[in-house]
Design an enzyme around this catalytic site. Structure first.
Site, mmCIF file in Angstrom:
data_model
loop_
_atom_site.group_PDB
_atom_site.id
_atom_site.type_symbol
_atom_site.label_atom_id
_atom_site.label_comp_id
_atom_site.label_asym_id
_atom_site.label_seq_id
_atom_site.Cartn_x
_atom_site.Cartn_y
_atom_site.Cartn_z
ATOM 1 N N GLU A 54 -170.974 -122.335 50.557
ATOM 2 C CA GLU A 54 -169.658 -123.163 49.602
ATOM 3 C C GLU A 54 -170.488 -124.531 49.358
ATOM 4 O O GLU A 54 -171.301 -125.329 50.084
ATOM 5 C CB GLU A 54 -168.598 -123.742 50.805
ATOM 6 N N LYS A 56 -169.909 -127.695 48.704
ATOM 7 C CA LYS A 56 -168.663 -128.688 49.265
ATOM 8 C C LYS A 56 -169.534 -130.165 49.305
ATOM 9 O O LYS A 56 -170.026 -130.676 50.422
ATOM 10 C CB LYS A 56 -168.503 -128.317 50.598
ATOM 11 N N LYS A 115 -162.159 -123.046 44.884
ATOM 12 C CA LYS A 115 -161.873 -123.587 46.165
ATOM 13 C C LYS A 115 -160.973 -124.757 45.860
ATOM 14 O O LYS A 115 -161.574 -125.903 45.550
ATOM 15 C CB LYS A 115 -162.957 -123.749 47.164
ATOM 16 N N GLU A 164 -155.486 -117.178 52.205
ATOM 17 C CA GLU A 164 -156.038 -118.069 53.569
ATOM 18 C C GLU A 164 -154.890 -118.194 54.150
ATOM 19 O O GLU A 164 -153.589 -118.642 53.914
ATOM 20 C CB GLU A 164 -156.713 -119.489 53.245
ATOM 21 N N ASN A 185 -158.685 -118.874 58.477
ATOM 22 C CA ASN A 185 -159.312 -120.190 58.439
ATOM 23 C C ASN A 185 -159.150 -120.651 60.057
ATOM 24 O O ASN A 185 -158.233 -120.909 60.639
ATOM 25 C CB ASN A 185 -158.813 -121.297 57.651
ATOM 26 N N GLU A 215 -163.594 -118.296 58.012
ATOM 27 C CA GLU A 215 -163.615 -119.367 57.399
ATOM 28 C C GLU A 215 -163.586 -120.590 58.468
ATOM 29 O O GLU A 215 -162.930 -120.373 59.346
ATOM 30 C CB GLU A 215 -162.402 -119.550 56.412
ATOM 31 N N SER A 216 -164.488 -121.502 58.112
ATOM 32 C CA SER A 216 -164.756 -122.869 58.730
ATOM 33 C C SER A 216 -165.355 -122.531 60.383
ATOM 34 O O SER A 216 -165.023 -121.715 60.878
ATOM 35 C CB SER A 216 -163.406 -123.424 58.928
HETATM 36 O O1 LIG Z 1 -163.350 -129.188 55.662
HETATM 37 C C1 LIG Z 1 -162.508 -130.013 55.631
HETATM 38 O O2 LIG Z 1 -162.957 -131.370 56.213
HETATM 39 C C2 LIG Z 1 -161.237 -129.788 55.364
HETATM 40 C C3 LIG Z 1 -160.182 -130.875 55.429
HETATM 41 C C4 LIG Z 1 -158.939 -130.788 55.197
HETATM 42 C C5 LIG Z 1 -158.431 -129.617 54.537
HETATM 43 C C6 LIG Z 1 -159.214 -128.538 54.344
HETATM 44 C C7 LIG Z 1 -160.762 -128.639 54.648
HETATM 45 N N1 LIG Z 1 -161.643 -127.666 54.681
HETATM 46 C C8 LIG Z 1 -161.478 -126.442 53.806
HETATM 47 C C9 LIG Z 1 -162.437 -125.537 54.308
HETATM 48 O O3 LIG Z 1 -161.667 -124.649 54.364
HETATM 49 C C10 LIG Z 1 -163.640 -125.401 54.376
HETATM 50 O O4 LIG Z 1 -164.221 -126.176 53.480
HETATM 51 C C11 LIG Z 1 -164.554 -124.015 54.434
HETATM 52 O O5 LIG Z 1 -163.762 -123.250 55.254
HETATM 53 C C12 LIG Z 1 -165.699 -124.319 55.194
HETATM 54 O O6 LIG Z 1 -165.892 -124.803 56.412
HETATM 55 P P1 LIG Z 1 -167.272 -125.491 57.126
HETATM 56 O O7 LIG Z 1 -168.015 -124.408 57.234
HETATM 57 O O8 LIG Z 1 -166.479 -125.825 58.563
HETATM 58 O O9 LIG Z 1 -167.406 -126.699 56.264
#
Ligand SMILES: O=C(O)c1ccccc1NCC(=O)[C@H](O)[C@H](O)COP(=O)(O)O
Length: 275
Positions: A54, A56, A115, A164, A185, A215-216
């Site tokens: 991502e 980001k 996204k 999601e 997520n 995810e995340s």
């Molecule tokens: O990532 C955040 O802080 C966030 C805050 C509020 C709403 C959504 C958010 N993130 C969206 C996502 O789904 C993530 O960017 C994505 O899954 C990647 O997650 P990570 O690997 O933990 O950065």
């Protein structure tokens, strides 16, 4: 309050308020997408962990903004073995833009996910992408379209929708609309807490013909193995790749000692676990 009847974290409420006020594109987009399930299969056949890396620049849970040319970051991710890219287009809280997605998509040869927090059909027309994110939690609510209508509208334009979910009820809604690509997520958007157990609890309810993305919160090789063992076909990873050298980080995660995704159906007797 959202479609799941939960109070949202204040940051997420602000994100949603901004999303509801955003206009759409001038013209209906028509996408000829690169197949995401095929890219996932090809990566796995090639011995790579299928990772959606991502781009980001920042987020409500990150300090500061990542510098560097986004196209160079994206190319570094692909050089590190990324199967697909996720590109934030949300401008106010994630530092994203549709122009940046267009530049990245023109520069790479992997599927690109838009996204964003899309809540109305016209917003699909802001930019073309191979996949578009639809967040079940934010749809079927006041001032938003239904998940079913938006899913149909996305497919009608050629997008591959990634639906999601975070709860079993949201997963049922995703399956009811016939979602072929589902992301679970691990980040609870009501509290902004991350728990990899979320994926483990829900994955076994996802049919094997769905391409399932974890995810995340995935940061280490051990996290990669944990999600793959629980049945993830692919992993969406932002922060752990954006912090530092993106190519090295992507390489570390795509070459983690892999396990084939577990057969997600506990009651199945089929042997093969590859998709
Ligand atoms: O990532 C955040 O802080 C966030 C805050 C509020 C709403 C959504 C958010 N993130 C969206 C996502 O789904 C993530 O960017 C994505 O899954 C990647 O997650 P990570 O690997 O933990 O950065």
């Amino acid at each position: 309050m959202n479609a799941s009847g939960e109070e949202l974290a204040p940051e997420v409420r602000s994100i949603l308020d901004a999303a509801r006020g955003r206009s759409g594109g001038e013209n209906r987009v028509a996408v000829d997408p690169q197949s995401f399930p095929d890219a996932v299969d090809a990566a796995a056949a090639d011995g790579r962990v299928p990772v959606v890396a991502e781009v980001k620049p920042t987020s409500p849970t990150t300090d500061g903004e990542r510098d560097g040319d986004p196209v160079e970051l994206a190319e570094g991710m692909v050089a590190g073995g990324a199967t697909a890219l996720s590109v934030l287009t949300e401008p106010d809280f994630f530092g994203g833009s549709t122009a940046r997605l267009e530049r990245i998509r023109a520069a790479v040869d992997v599927p690109v996910l838009r996204k964003d927090f899309v809540v109305r059909e016209a917003q699909l027309d802001a930019v073309a992408a191979d996949l578009v994110l639809l967040i079940a939690r934010f749809l079927d609510a006041e001032d938003t379209d239904s998940l079913a209508d938006l899913h149909d509208a996305a497919i009608g334009r050629g997008f591959q929708p990634l639906v999601e979910v975070h709860t079993r009820a949201e997963l049922e809604r995703a399956l009811d609309v016939g979602a072929g690509i589902i992301g679970i997520n691990n980040r609870d958007l009501a509290k902004l807490e991350v728990d990899l157990g979320t994926f483990e609890r829900l994955a076994s309810d996802v049919p094997d013909d769905v391409t399932l993305v974890a995810e995340s919160g995935i940061a280490t090789e051990a996290n990669v193995r944990r999600m793959r063992e629980a049945g993830a076909d692919a992993l969406l990873i932002g922060t752990a790749i954006m912090n530092g050298d993106v190519q090295t980080n992507t390489e570390r995660l795509t070459t983690a000692t892999d396990v084939r995704p577990a057969d997600r159906r506990a009651d199945t007797t089929t042997e093969s676990t590859t998709r």
